[in-house]
Scaffold this motif. Structure first.
Motif, PDB file in Angstrom:
ATOM      1  N   TRP A 105       0.836  -1.208   0.000  1.00  0.00           N
ATOM      2  CA  TRP A 105       0.000   0.000   0.000  1.00  0.00           C
ATOM      3  C   TRP A 105       0.874   1.264   0.000  1.00  0.00           C
ATOM      4  O   TRP A 105       0.719   2.155  -0.828  1.00  0.00           O
ATOM      5  CB  TRP A 105      -0.904  -0.041   1.222  1.00  0.00           C
ATOM      6  N   VAL A 106       1.821   1.304   0.930  1.00  0.00           N
ATOM      7  CA  VAL A 106       2.697   2.471   1.054  1.00  0.00           C
ATOM      8  C   VAL A 106       3.572   2.627  -0.192  1.00  0.00           C
ATOM      9  O   VAL A 106       3.716   3.728  -0.735  1.00  0.00           O
ATOM     10  CB  VAL A 106       3.567   2.367   2.330  1.00  0.00           C
ATOM     11  N   LEU A 107       4.153   1.519  -0.647  1.00  0.00           N
ATOM     12  CA  LEU A 107       5.068   1.586  -1.791  1.00  0.00           C
ATOM     13  C   LEU A 107       4.351   1.903  -3.104  1.00  0.00           C
ATOM     14  O   LEU A 107       4.912   2.590  -3.961  1.00  0.00           O
ATOM     15  CB  LEU A 107       5.843   0.274  -1.910  1.00  0.00           C
ATOM     16  N   ALA A 108       3.132   1.416  -3.272  1.00  0.00           N
ATOM     17  CA  ALA A 108       2.381   1.715  -4.497  1.00  0.00           C
ATOM     18  C   ALA A 108       2.100   3.214  -4.593  1.00  0.00           C
ATOM     19  O   ALA A 108       2.237   3.809  -5.675  1.00  0.00           O
ATOM     20  CB  ALA A 108       1.082   0.917  -4.529  1.00  0.00           C
ATOM     21  N   TYR A 109       1.724   3.815  -3.497  1.00  0.00           N
ATOM     22  CA  TYR A 109       1.496   5.261  -3.501  1.00  0.00           C
ATOM     23  C   TYR A 109       2.805   6.012  -3.718  1.00  0.00           C
ATOM     24  O   TYR A 109       2.857   7.009  -4.437  1.00  0.00           O
ATOM     25  CB  TYR A 109       0.828   5.725  -2.199  1.00  0.00           C
ATOM     26  N   SER A 110       3.866   5.531  -3.094  1.00  0.00           N
ATOM     27  CA  SER A 110       5.163   6.166  -3.240  1.00  0.00           C
ATOM     28  C   SER A 110       5.624   6.114  -4.696  1.00  0.00           C
ATOM     29  O   SER A 110       6.214   7.061  -5.208  1.00  0.00           O
ATOM     30  CB  SER A 110       6.183   5.460  -2.348  1.00  0.00           C
ATOM     31  N   ARG A 111       5.317   5.031  -5.361  1.00  0.00           N
ATOM     32  CA  ARG A 111       5.699   4.850  -6.768  1.00  0.00           C
ATOM     33  C   ARG A 111       5.113   5.920  -7.659  1.00  0.00           C
ATOM     34  O   ARG A 111       5.749   6.341  -8.617  1.00  0.00           O
ATOM     35  CB  ARG A 111       5.253   3.470  -7.223  1.00  0.00           C
TER      36      ARG A 111
ATOM     37  N   ASP B  40      12.063   8.381   4.034  1.00  0.00           N
ATOM     38  CA  ASP B  40      12.864   9.112   3.056  1.00  0.00           C
ATOM     39  C   ASP B  40      12.235   9.031   1.664  1.00  0.00           C
ATOM     40  O   ASP B  40      12.165  10.024   0.948  1.00  0.00           O
ATOM     41  CB  ASP B  40      14.291   8.557   3.007  1.00  0.00           C
ATOM     42  N   ILE B  41      11.791   7.829   1.286  1.00  0.00           N
ATOM     43  CA  ILE B  41      11.133   7.656  -0.014  1.00  0.00           C
ATOM     44  C   ILE B  41       9.884   8.527  -0.078  1.00  0.00           C
ATOM     45  O   ILE B  41       9.629   9.199  -1.070  1.00  0.00           O
ATOM     46  CB  ILE B  41      10.780   6.164  -0.267  1.00  0.00           C
ATOM     47  N   ASP B  42       9.115   8.530   1.009  1.00  0.00           N
ATOM     48  CA  ASP B  42       7.902   9.346   1.056  1.00  0.00           C
ATOM     49  C   ASP B  42       8.244  10.823   0.900  1.00  0.00           C
ATOM     50  O   ASP B  42       7.598  11.538   0.144  1.00  0.00           O
ATOM     51  CB  ASP B  42       7.154   9.111   2.371  1.00  0.00           C
ATOM     52  N   GLU B  43       9.256  11.285   1.605  1.00  0.00           N
ATOM     53  CA  GLU B  43       9.657  12.693   1.532  1.00  0.00           C
ATOM     54  C   GLU B  43      10.124  13.052   0.128  1.00  0.00           C
ATOM     55  O   GLU B  43       9.751  14.082  -0.425  1.00  0.00           O
ATOM     56  CB  GLU B  43      10.766  12.983   2.552  1.00  0.00           C
ATOM     57  N   TYR B  44      10.923  12.155  -0.495  1.00  0.00           N
ATOM     58  CA  TYR B  44      11.406  12.392  -1.854  1.00  0.00           C
ATOM     59  C   TYR B  44      10.231  12.431  -2.835  1.00  0.00           C
ATOM     60  O   TYR B  44      10.175  13.287  -3.718  1.00  0.00           O
ATOM     61  CB  TYR B  44      12.397  11.296  -2.259  1.00  0.00           C
ATOM     62  N   SER B  45       9.274  11.508  -2.681  1.00  0.00           N
ATOM     63  CA  SER B  45       8.102  11.474  -3.564  1.00  0.00           C
ATOM     64  C   SER B  45       7.284  12.750  -3.443  1.00  0.00           C
ATOM     65  O   SER B  45       6.827  13.300  -4.439  1.00  0.00           O
ATOM     66  CB  SER B  45       7.214  10.270  -3.235  1.00  0.00           C
ATOM     67  N   ARG B  46       7.121  13.242  -2.215  1.00  0.00           N
ATOM     68  CA  ARG B  46       6.340  14.469  -2.015  1.00  0.00           C
ATOM     69  C   ARG B  46       7.079  15.664  -2.606  1.00  0.00           C
ATOM     70  O   ARG B  46       6.465  16.549  -3.197  1.00  0.00           O
ATOM     71  CB  ARG B  46       6.033  14.674  -0.540  1.00  0.00           C
ATOM     72  N   GLN B  47       8.399  15.709  -2.485  1.00  0.00           N
ATOM     73  CA  GLN B  47       9.170  16.815  -3.050  1.00  0.00           C
ATOM     74  C   GLN B  47       9.092  16.800  -4.579  1.00  0.00           C
ATOM     75  O   GLN B  47       8.956  17.826  -5.217  1.00  0.00           O
ATOM     76  CB  GLN B  47      10.639  16.744  -2.618  1.00  0.00           C
ATOM     77  N   ARG B  48       9.163  15.610  -5.146  1.00  0.00           N
ATOM     78  CA  ARG B  48       9.093  15.457  -6.600  1.00  0.00           C
ATOM     79  C   ARG B  48       7.719  15.897  -7.108  1.00  0.00           C
ATOM     80  O   ARG B  48       7.613  16.553  -8.131  1.00  0.00           O
ATOM     81  CB  ARG B  48       9.362  14.000  -6.965  1.00  0.00           C
TER      82      ARG B  48
END
Length: 167
Positions: A75-81, A154-162
């Motif tokens: 769930w978390v990774l699919a959204y992060s993707r 970190d992945i979540d933060e990077y995804s939100r910044q992108r």
């Protein structure tokens, strides 16, 4: 490992886990009588007689906890993707942290193999597709769940910044 690689391993673990829970783990042949059992059937068989107290922990640690780990991480990774934060991200991350030590697929697999060895003295035992899928899912779940969860932040933060940079 990137979020994509982590997601791929999580999906593979999910597929193997589904197979492990759908197909027989053991087939027992005794004097022409054949019986095979899945993980669910084994857990429900424990729920009868003197072994009732073992049924809930067995189902919990071998079936439910790994299922939740795979599902929540997916769930978390699919959204992060797709560059988004999963709904309930903080809550899901807390649950993943709590579940980590309670996934005992490897203990369940070891128990099944020991039982198969002991039973092989009394009857013919055939390891089913479920046991092989369980072994594969055990390896994948271990790889996926032993990864440092802080990297998800970190992945979540990077995804939100992108995502913010695109807007």
């Amino acid at each position: 490992m990137s979020a994509d690689g982590w997601l791929a391993l999580t999906i593979a673990a999910g597929v193997m886990f589904l197979i492990a829970n759908s197909y027989p783990v053991l087939q027992i042949n005794l004097q022409g009588i054949h019986n095979e059992t899945t993980l669910w059937q084994a857990a429900s068989a424990l729920a009868q007689g003197l072994t009732v107290p073992l049924a809930v922990p067995a189902a919990l640690f071998i079936i439910l906890v790994p299922f939740l780990q795979i599902s929540l991480l997916g769930w978390v990774l699919a959204y992060s993707r797709v560059g988004r934060r999963a709904p309930g991200f903080v809550y899901v991350m807390r649950i993943l942290g709590i579940l980590r030590p309670w996934s005992m697929v490897e203990v369940g697999l070891l128990g099944i193999l020991i039982a198969a060895i002991k039973l092989s003295k009394l009857a013919d035992i055939v390891l089913g597709a479920g046991i092989w899928a369980m072994a594969a899912s055990m390896i994948l779940i271990t790889i996926v769940s032993k990864r440092d969860l802080s990297s998800l932040w970190d992945i979540d933060e990077y995804s939100r910044q992108r995502t913010t940079a695109r807007v």
